[in-house]
Design a protein around this motif. Structure first.
Motif, PDB file in Angstrom:
ATOM      1  N   GLY A 205       0.806  -1.216   0.000  1.00  0.00           N
ATOM      2  CA  GLY A 205       0.000   0.000   0.000  1.00  0.00           C
ATOM      3  C   GLY A 205       0.833   1.257   0.000  1.00  0.00           C
ATOM      4  O   GLY A 205       2.061   1.219  -0.077  1.00  0.00           O
ATOM      5  N   TYR A 206       0.123   2.378   0.098  1.00  0.00           N
ATOM      6  CA  TYR A 206       0.768   3.678  -0.045  1.00  0.00           C
ATOM      7  C   TYR A 206       0.740   4.504   1.241  1.00  0.00           C
ATOM      8  O   TYR A 206       1.672   5.228   1.536  1.00  0.00           O
ATOM      9  N   ASP A 210      -4.352   2.437   3.669  1.00  0.00           N
ATOM     10  CA  ASP A 210      -4.119   1.064   3.218  1.00  0.00           C
ATOM     11  C   ASP A 210      -3.705   0.175   4.395  1.00  0.00           C
ATOM     12  O   ASP A 210      -4.159  -0.966   4.514  1.00  0.00           O
ATOM     13  N   ARG A 211      -2.846   0.712   5.240  1.00  0.00           N
ATOM     14  CA  ARG A 211      -2.388  -0.088   6.389  1.00  0.00           C
ATOM     15  C   ARG A 211      -3.544  -0.396   7.335  1.00  0.00           C
ATOM     16  O   ARG A 211      -3.652  -1.507   7.856  1.00  0.00           O
ATOM     17  N   GLU A 212      -4.435   0.582   7.540  1.00  0.00           N
ATOM     18  CA  GLU A 212      -5.586   0.355   8.405  1.00  0.00           C
ATOM     19  C   GLU A 212      -6.518  -0.697   7.813  1.00  0.00           C
ATOM     20  O   GLU A 212      -7.027  -1.569   8.527  1.00  0.00           O
ATOM     21  N   ALA A 213      -6.735  -0.647   6.502  1.00  0.00           N
ATOM     22  CA  ALA A 213      -7.596  -1.633   5.847  1.00  0.00           C
ATOM     23  C   ALA A 213      -7.008  -3.039   5.993  1.00  0.00           C
ATOM     24  O   ALA A 213      -7.735  -4.005   6.270  1.00  0.00           O
ATOM     25  N   TYR A 221       0.921  -6.442   5.720  1.00  0.00           N
ATOM     26  CA  TYR A 221       1.052  -5.161   5.009  1.00  0.00           C
ATOM     27  C   TYR A 221       2.518  -4.742   4.928  1.00  0.00           C
ATOM     28  O   TYR A 221       3.298  -4.982   5.853  1.00  0.00           O
ATOM     29  N   ILE A 222       2.856  -4.127   3.796  1.00  0.00           N
ATOM     30  CA  ILE A 222       4.166  -3.499   3.672  1.00  0.00           C
ATOM     31  C   ILE A 222       4.003  -2.243   2.830  1.00  0.00           C
ATOM     32  O   ILE A 222       3.242  -2.221   1.863  1.00  0.00           O
ATOM     33  N   PHE A 245      10.385  -4.456   7.541  1.00  0.00           N
ATOM     34  CA  PHE A 245       9.265  -3.530   7.462  1.00  0.00           C
ATOM     35  C   PHE A 245       7.924  -4.223   7.289  1.00  0.00           C
ATOM     36  O   PHE A 245       6.899  -3.567   7.173  1.00  0.00           O
ATOM     37  N   PHE A 246       7.928  -5.554   7.278  1.00  0.00           N
ATOM     38  CA  PHE A 246       6.682  -6.288   7.121  1.00  0.00           C
ATOM     39  C   PHE A 246       5.816  -6.125   8.361  1.00  0.00           C
ATOM     40  O   PHE A 246       6.278  -6.255   9.493  1.00  0.00           O
ATOM     41  N   VAL A 247       4.534  -5.823   8.155  1.00  0.00           N
ATOM     42  CA  VAL A 247       3.573  -5.679   9.253  1.00  0.00           C
ATOM     43  C   VAL A 247       2.599  -6.840   9.164  1.00  0.00           C
ATOM     44  O   VAL A 247       1.818  -6.919   8.202  1.00  0.00           O
TER      45      VAL A 247
END
Length: 297
Positions: A205-206, A210-213, A221-222, A245-247
Motif C-alpha cells: 500500500g501507499y 491502506d495499512r488500516e484496511a 502489510y508493507i 518492514f513487514f507488518v
C-alpha cells in the motif's frame, strides 16, 4: 499466495490518468525527452524489477542471485529483451484500487469529476503496461490477476438514476461503503475470489489508509517505499531488508494504524512546542544538495 496491490502511489502517480500502455512506447518517450516522459507517463517503473522477480522464470547465478538484464528505466532498446515465462508457483495478484474515488471526488485543480469509463480505461492501461513490462501475453496475466475498484469516496453517496440504477457497467460492491478503505471489504473479497486465506495474503500500500484496511482484514502489510523504492526513486529491492518492514495482519485487539497528527494538534496537546536553538544550530548543515553556508559572509 495472494499479493494485493493498491495501484495509486504504488504502480502509478496518484490521481494521474496518463499511463503509457507498452514498455516499448515508454522507452521511445524517454529517448525523446526524459522530462516529457516523466510528465506524460504516470507509471512507476520502480515496481517492475520486483514484479519480474516475483512472477517470471528468471535465470539464477551460481551463488543463487536472480539475473535479469532488463532495465525498466533505460533509454535504449525496445522494452524487455526476451519473452517472459510466468512461474507456475507465482502468487495471484489483485489490484485493489481507490482510483475510482475520482468519480465521486474531484481531483486537485480539476473542475470536473472523472467518468467511470475513464477510470476503467486507466486501470486497463496499467494491466497492459504490466504485461508489456513482463513481456507476457495480457490474457495470460489476466488469468492470474483480479481487478477491484472502489468508486465511492469517503463521505460521498452512490449516484443513481431515476430508476435507482448505478452508472453503466457498475456493480453494487464497487459503490458500497464496505469497499471504501479503510473498510476491509474490498481486501477480503479479493482474497475470497482468489480462494486464499487472509493470513496468506500481503498488501502493498501507499499510506495509513491502506495499512488500516489491511489491519482490519487481518492481512499482512508493507509500505511501497520499503518494497519498491518508489519514494526515493531507487530501483530494486532487498528481500532480506524487506522483512524488517513487514507488518503482520493484526486482529481487532491490536492498535489500529493512525493518521499522522498535524503540528497544530501536537501543539495543542503540548508536544509540538518549538525548542530554542543554540547558537550555531540554525545552519542546515552540509548535504549533497545543500552545501554548508559560507560562514565568512
Amino acid at each position: 499466495k495472494l499479493l494485493l496491490v493498491e495501484p495509486e502511489g504504488v504502480l502509478k502517480k496518484q490521481c494521474n490518468v496518463s499511463v503509457v500502455r507498452s514498455a516499448g512506447e515508454a522507452v521511445a518517450k524517454r529517448r525523446a525527452s526524459l522530462w516529457g516522459a516523466a510528465r506524460n507517463d504516470a507509471f512507476y517503473a520502480a515496481c517492475v524489477p520486483f514484479l519480474r522477480a516475483l512472477l517470471l522464470e528468471l535465470p539464477v547465478s551460481a551463488d543463487g542471485e536472480l539475473q535479469d538484464p532488463y532495465d525498466p528505466l533505460s533509454q535504449y532498446g525496445d522494452g524487455p529483451p526476451q519473452r517472459g515465462v510466468l512461474r507456475t508457483d507465482a502468487p495471484r495478484i489483485a489490484l485493489v484500487s481507490s482510483i475510482g474515488h475520482l468519480v465521486s471526488k474531484r481531483r486537485p485543480g480539476e473542475a470536473e469529476l472523472l467518468p467511470v469509463q475513464k477510470v476503467r480505461e486507466v486501470v486497463a492501461a496499467l494491466v497492459a503496461r504490466l504485461a508489456s513490462e513482463l513481456r507476457v501475453e495480457e490474457e495470460a496475466l489476466r488469468e492470474r490477476l483480479d481487478v477491484l475498484i472502489s468508486f465511492r469516496a469517503p463521505g460521498s453517496a452512490a449516484p443513481r438514476g431515476d430508476g435507482g440504477e448505478l452508472p453503466a457497467g457498475s456493480v453494487e460492491e464497487e459503490w458500497s461503503e464496505r469497499w471504501c478503505k479503510p473498510q476491509p471489504g474490498m481486501l477480503l473479497d479479493a482474497a475470497a475470489r482468489a480462494g486464499v486465506a487472509a493470513e496468506d495474503s500481503l498488501l502493498v500500500g501507499y499510506d495509513f489508509v491502506d495499512r488500516e484496511a489491511a489491519s482490519r482484514a487481518g492481512i499482512g502489510y508493507i509500505d511501497q517505499q520499503h518494497l519498491l523504492g518508489v519514494e526515493g526513486f531507487d530501483i530494486g529491492f532487498d528481500a532480506e531488508r524487506v522483512k524488517e518492514f513487514f507488518v503482520p495482519g493484526e486482529d481487532a485487539k491490536r492498535p489500529r494504524a493512525q493518521a499522522p497528527e498535524s503540528f497544530a494538534a501536537k501543539k495543542k496537546r503540548g508536544d509540538g512546542q518549538s525548542q530554542p536553538l543554540r547558537r550555531g544550530d540554525r545552519s542546515p548543515g552540509a548535504s549533497p544538495l545543500r552545501p554548508a553556508p559560507n560562514r565568512g559572509v
